[in-house]
Design an enzyme around this catalytic site. Structure first.
Site, PDB file in Angstrom:
ATOM      1  N   ASN A   1       1.012  -0.780   0.022  1.00 45.93           N
ATOM      2  CA  ASN A   1      -0.593  -0.137   0.068  1.00 45.93           C
ATOM      3  C   ASN A   1       0.462   0.874  -0.341  1.00 45.93           C
ATOM      4  O   ASN A   1       1.467   1.963   0.684  1.00 45.93           O
ATOM      5  CB  ASN A   1      -1.146   0.308   1.341  1.00 45.93           C
TER       6      ASN A   1
ATOM      7  N   ARG B   1      -0.472   4.662  13.674  1.00 46.81           N
ATOM      8  CA  ARG B   1       1.104   3.872  13.022  1.00 46.81           C
ATOM      9  C   ARG B   1       2.188   4.419  13.590  1.00 46.81           C
ATOM     10  O   ARG B   1       2.717   4.027  14.040  1.00 46.81           O
ATOM     11  CB  ARG B   1       0.624   3.860  11.595  1.00 46.81           C
TER      12      ARG B   1
ATOM     13  N   ASP C   1      -0.115  -4.130   9.998  1.00 48.11           N
ATOM     14  CA  ASP C   1      -1.479  -4.697   9.553  1.00 48.11           C
ATOM     15  C   ASP C   1      -2.797  -4.016  10.146  1.00 48.11           C
ATOM     16  O   ASP C   1      -2.601  -3.512  11.578  1.00 48.11           O
ATOM     17  CB  ASP C   1      -2.186  -6.436  10.052  1.00 48.11           C
TER      18      ASP C   1
HETATM   19  P1  ITT Z   1      -0.415  -4.062   2.777  1.00 41.41           P
HETATM   20  O1  ITT Z   1      -1.384  -5.183   3.434  1.00 41.41           O
HETATM   21  O2  ITT Z   1       0.115  -4.548   1.721  1.00 41.41           O
HETATM   22  O3  ITT Z   1       0.253  -3.410   4.506  1.00 41.41           O
HETATM   23  P2  ITT Z   1      -3.618  -2.586   2.918  1.00 41.41           P
HETATM   24  O4  ITT Z   1      -4.123  -1.737   1.997  1.00 41.41           O
HETATM   25  O5  ITT Z   1      -4.250  -3.662   2.810  1.00 41.41           O
HETATM   26  O6  ITT Z   1      -1.782  -3.139   2.794  1.00 41.41           O
HETATM   27  P3  ITT Z   1      -4.168  -3.513   5.379  1.00 41.41           P
HETATM   28  O7  ITT Z   1      -4.637  -4.628   5.650  1.00 41.41           O
HETATM   29  O8  ITT Z   1      -3.336  -3.167   6.924  1.00 41.41           O
HETATM   30  O9  ITT Z   1      -2.886  -2.872   4.219  1.00 41.41           O
HETATM   31  O10 ITT Z   1      -5.584  -2.437   5.291  1.00 41.41           O
HETATM   32  C1  ITT Z   1      -5.095  -1.874   6.098  1.00 41.41           C
HETATM   33  C2  ITT Z   1      -6.768  -0.855   5.760  1.00 41.41           C
HETATM   34  O11 ITT Z   1      -7.156   0.271   6.870  1.00 41.41           O
HETATM   35  C3  ITT Z   1      -6.808   0.070   4.826  1.00 41.41           C
HETATM   36  O12 ITT Z   1      -6.725  -0.328   3.685  1.00 41.41           O
HETATM   37  C4  ITT Z   1      -7.947   1.281   4.877  1.00 41.41           C
HETATM   38  O13 ITT Z   1      -8.434   0.991   4.610  1.00 41.41           O
HETATM   39  C5  ITT Z   1      -7.136   1.441   6.266  1.00 41.41           C
HETATM   40  N1  ITT Z   1      -6.278   1.679   7.428  1.00 41.41           N
HETATM   41  C6  ITT Z   1      -5.623   2.146   8.417  1.00 41.41           C
HETATM   42  N2  ITT Z   1      -4.339   2.650   8.261  1.00 41.41           N
HETATM   43  C7  ITT Z   1      -5.645   3.326   8.089  1.00 41.41           C
HETATM   44  C8  ITT Z   1      -5.311   5.229   8.548  1.00 41.41           C
HETATM   45  O14 ITT Z   1      -4.121   5.882   8.679  1.00 41.41           O
HETATM   46  N3  ITT Z   1      -5.649   6.027   8.199  1.00 41.41           N
HETATM   47  C9  ITT Z   1      -7.233   5.227   6.681  1.00 41.41           C
HETATM   48  N4  ITT Z   1      -7.202   4.067   7.184  1.00 41.41           N
HETATM   49  C10 ITT Z   1      -6.760   3.247   7.201  1.00 41.41           C
END
Ligand code: ITT
Length: 208
Positions: A9, A179, A69
């Site tokens: 991401n 984070r 995650d």
């Molecule tokens: P990776 O697994 O490759 O790291 P991903 O986007 O799939 O990428 P996650 O499975 O951890 O990552 O999903 C986290 C989701 O939670 C992300 O796509 C957002 O929808 C939400 N999220 C997490 N942190 C956030 C933030 O700081 N601001 C807004 N939304 C967030």
């Protein structure tokens, strides 16, 4: 020491690099230099998924790997979307569709309490693993506001704030984010490993 940042991401990657910055003795490797495959996120918790991503990529690449995650937990929805945050409105990982679905479910709901949670995992190819967590408390806005950040940032108002995370400057979000809190707790482990000193406890060898 090379450390792979195990996220695909790009928004998350940018935040991780900004937050950790330069650590003497560590050079970051990202999916841009080493295009690793997606790791299936089938865990029941953020902890399980963070551990799975970090361990899997450390084994695959032979590099120390930092994965994370994260998700949004909404009290009135029993903690949803939680571990399913990325795909709340379907497989496409569409941020806008996710926000629209969330706002529709929350329409007329008076209890708007919510929390972002992040679990950061650092895995070494020898099987050692550290897990650290961070959270940010807040509330779901009544409509999406702001253009910064990513994901649910336009609908999340941190406690003590009037603006959504998407209305804040990146540095402002970084100062308080879930984070940030998780990564700060991992920083001493990275420092120690980079210096060849004994790292803090939590390096569970698990099932490498
Ligand atoms: P990776 O697994 O490759 O790291 P991903 O986007 O799939 O990428 P996650 O499975 O951890 O990552 O999903 C986290 C989701 O939670 C992300 O796509 C957002 O929808 C939400 N999220 C997490 N942190 C956030 C933030 O700081 N601001 C807004 N939304 C967030």
């Amino acid at each position: 020491m090379k450390v792979l940042i195990g996220t695909r991401n790009p928004d998350k990657l940018a935040e991780i690099v900004r937050i950790l910055g330069e650590i003497p003795g560590i050079s970051w490797v990202t999916f841009r230099e080493l295009p690793f495959p997606e790791v299936e996120e089938d865990g029941r918790t953020l902890e399980e998924n963070a551990e799975k991503k970090a361990r899997h990529l450390a084994r695959l690449t032979g590099l120390a790997t930092l994965a994370e995650d994260s998700g949004l937990e909404v009290a009135a929805l029993g903690g949803a979307p939680g571990v399913r945050s990325a795909r709340f409105a379907g497989e496409g990982r569409n941020f806008q569709a996710n926000n629209e679905k969330l706002l529709a479910l929350m329409k007329g709901e008076w209890d708007r309490r919510a929390r972002f949670r992040a679990v950061a995992a650092l895995a070494l190819p020898d099987g050692r693993l550290w897990l650290r967590e961070g959270a940010l408390e807040g509330a779901i806005a009544s409509e999406a506001r702001g253009r910064g950040g990513f994901g649910y940032d336009p609908v999340f108002v941190p406690e003590g704030e009037a603006r959504t995370l998407a209305e804040m400057a990146p540095e402002e979000k970084d100062r308080i984010s879930h984070r940030r809190r998780a990564l700060e707790r991992l920083r001493p482990v990275l420092f120690a490993l980079a210096r060849g000193e004994p790292p803090p406890p939590g390096g569970d060898p698990g099932s490498a």
